[in-house]
Scaffold this motif. Structure first.
Motif, PDB file in Angstrom:
ATOM      1  N   GLU A  16       0.031  17.890  38.691  1.00 34.88           N
ATOM      2  CA  GLU A  16      -1.167  17.148  39.131  1.00 34.88           C
ATOM      3  C   GLU A  16      -0.983  15.905  39.936  1.00 34.88           C
ATOM      4  OE1 GLU A  16      -3.358  16.278  35.463  1.00 34.88           O
ATOM      5  OE2 GLU A  16      -3.813  18.361  35.105  1.00 34.88           O
ATOM      6  N   ALA A  17      -0.014  15.162  39.624  1.00 32.72           N
ATOM      7  CA  ALA A  17       0.590  14.024  40.378  1.00 32.72           C
ATOM      8  C   ALA A  17       0.883  14.460  41.750  1.00 32.72           C
ATOM      9  CB  ALA A  17       1.698  13.286  39.651  1.00 32.72           C
ATOM     10  N   ARG A  18       1.731  15.524  41.826  1.00 31.44           N
ATOM     11  CA  ARG A  18       2.061  15.898  43.179  1.00 31.44           C
ATOM     12  C   ARG A  18       0.885  16.280  44.053  1.00 31.44           C
ATOM     13  NH1 ARG A  18       5.872  18.247  40.173  1.00 31.44           N
ATOM     14  NH2 ARG A  18       5.134  20.497  40.397  1.00 31.44           N
ATOM     15  N   GLY A  19      -0.042  16.839  43.256  1.00 37.01           N
ATOM     16  CA  GLY A  19      -1.529  17.164  44.060  1.00 37.01           C
ATOM     17  C   GLY A  19      -1.976  15.981  44.600  1.00 37.01           C
ATOM     18  N   ARG A  20      -1.985  14.826  43.686  1.00 33.93           N
ATOM     19  CA  ARG A  20      -2.760  13.502  44.292  1.00 33.93           C
ATOM     20  C   ARG A  20      -1.986  12.960  45.243  1.00 33.93           C
ATOM     21  NH1 ARG A  20      -3.208  13.221  38.581  1.00 33.93           N
ATOM     22  NH2 ARG A  20      -1.520  11.911  38.357  1.00 33.93           N
ATOM     23  N   GLU A  21      -0.591  13.145  45.238  1.00 28.94           N
ATOM     24  CA  GLU A  21       0.383  12.432  46.360  1.00 28.94           C
ATOM     25  C   GLU A  21       0.083  13.284  47.525  1.00 28.94           C
ATOM     26  OE1 GLU A  21       4.139  13.057  44.395  1.00 28.94           O
ATOM     27  OE2 GLU A  21       4.049  11.285  43.448  1.00 28.94           O
ATOM     28  N   GLY A  82      10.721   5.598  53.165  1.00 20.29           N
ATOM     29  CA  GLY A  82       9.578   5.139  53.108  1.00 20.29           C
ATOM     30  C   GLY A  82       9.459   3.665  53.870  1.00 20.29           C
ATOM     31  N   LEU A  83      10.806   3.164  53.667  1.00 17.41           N
ATOM     32  CA  LEU A  83      10.892   1.917  54.422  1.00 17.41           C
ATOM     33  C   LEU A  83      10.724   1.966  55.947  1.00 17.41           C
ATOM     34  CD1 LEU A  83      13.966   0.681  52.557  1.00 17.41           C
ATOM     35  CD2 LEU A  83      11.480  -0.232  52.440  1.00 17.41           C
ATOM     36  N   LEU A 103       4.916   8.961  62.847  1.00 11.40           N
ATOM     37  CA  LEU A 103       4.431   8.798  61.463  1.00 11.40           C
ATOM     38  C   LEU A 103       3.478  10.075  61.124  1.00 11.40           C
ATOM     39  CD1 LEU A 103       2.945   5.112  61.607  1.00 11.40           C
ATOM     40  CD2 LEU A 103       4.930   6.222  60.095  1.00 11.40           C
ATOM     41  N   ILE A 104       3.074  10.558  61.847  1.00 14.28           N
ATOM     42  CA  ILE A 104       2.296  11.959  61.610  1.00 14.28           C
ATOM     43  C   ILE A 104       3.076  12.942  61.075  1.00 14.28           C
ATOM     44  CG2 ILE A 104       0.763  13.837  62.400  1.00 14.28           C
ATOM     45  CD1 ILE A 104      -0.711  11.725  64.284  1.00 14.28           C
ATOM     46  N   ILE A 110       6.893  15.097  54.566  1.00 13.40           N
ATOM     47  CA  ILE A 110       6.849  15.051  53.158  1.00 13.40           C
ATOM     48  C   ILE A 110       5.830  15.468  52.281  1.00 13.40           C
ATOM     49  CG2 ILE A 110       6.834  12.809  51.387  1.00 13.40           C
ATOM     50  CD1 ILE A 110       9.395  12.856  53.172  1.00 13.40           C
ATOM     51  N   ARG A 111       4.455  15.528  52.833  1.00 10.65           N
ATOM     52  CA  ARG A 111       3.512  16.249  52.175  1.00 10.65           C
ATOM     53  C   ARG A 111       3.575  17.614  52.022  1.00 10.65           C
ATOM     54  NH1 ARG A 111      -1.466  17.390  55.726  1.00 10.65           N
ATOM     55  NH2 ARG A 111       0.004  18.955  56.442  1.00 10.65           N
ATOM     56  N   ASP A 112       4.374  18.313  52.746  1.00  8.00           N
ATOM     57  CA  ASP A 112       4.477  19.675  52.677  1.00  8.00           C
ATOM     58  C   ASP A 112       5.764  20.024  51.578  1.00  8.00           C
ATOM     59  OD1 ASP A 112       2.362  20.142  54.470  1.00  8.00           O
ATOM     60  OD2 ASP A 112       3.647  20.617  56.258  1.00  8.00           O
ATOM     61  N   ALA A 113       6.447  19.155  51.642  1.00  9.33           N
ATOM     62  CA  ALA A 113       7.488  19.388  50.779  1.00  9.33           C
ATOM     63  C   ALA A 113       7.288  19.184  49.127  1.00  9.33           C
ATOM     64  CB  ALA A 113       8.758  18.369  50.975  1.00  9.33           C
ATOM     65  N   LEU A 114       6.058  18.513  48.928  1.00 10.61           N
ATOM     66  CA  LEU A 114       5.775  18.256  47.514  1.00 10.61           C
ATOM     67  C   LEU A 114       5.182  19.583  46.944  1.00 10.61           C
ATOM     68  CD1 LEU A 114       3.682  14.762  48.000  1.00 10.61           C
ATOM     69  CD2 LEU A 114       5.956  15.470  46.882  1.00 10.61           C
TER      70      LEU A 114
END
Length: 114
Positions: A16-21, A82-83, A103-104, A110-114
């Motif tokens: 669920e946390a990964r989903g929110r991320e 992130g930095l 940035l996109i 990162i999103r697709d790796a979650l």
């Protein structure tokens, strides 16, 4: 509660946390894509970049926490990303850069790796 049931709850909460991320990153990506297309006022432009900056600040804080379960090397790598994201968002906000695409792309990766 048995150990197995507890482990299932922990696994689900991580999922669920990964989903929110993923959702938070998707929102940031949507805002960046609109920004790239010039569909924002100056105020919305700034707010979009501040959103991305705040999101990555939260990620970095979480990754820096000693109880974060990710391997140290992976945590360090994501913190470095992130930095970079924060610095690049600041450069865009200060109009020292106009390249939103990087940035996109990194946020998508990162999103697709979650």
């Amino acid at each position: 509660m048995t150990f197995e049931a507890y482990a299932a709850v922990v696994d689900e909460s991580g999922y669920e946390a990964r989903g929110r991320e993923r959702q938070a990153l998707s929102l940031g990506i949507d805002r960046l894509e609109r920004l790239q297309k010039g569909r924002f006022s100056l105020e919305e432009h700034i707010q979009s970049l501040l959103y991305v900056r705040r999101l990555w600040t939260i990620f970095i804080e979480d990754l820096s926490h000693p109880e974060n379960g990710l391997p140290d090397k992976l945590r360090a790598d994501i913190i470095s990303i992130g930095l970079w994201v924060i610095k690049e968002a600041d450069r865009l906000r200060e109009e020292k850069s106009a390249d939103v695409m990087q940035l996109i792309e990194i946020n998508r990766l990162i999103r697709d790796a979650l």
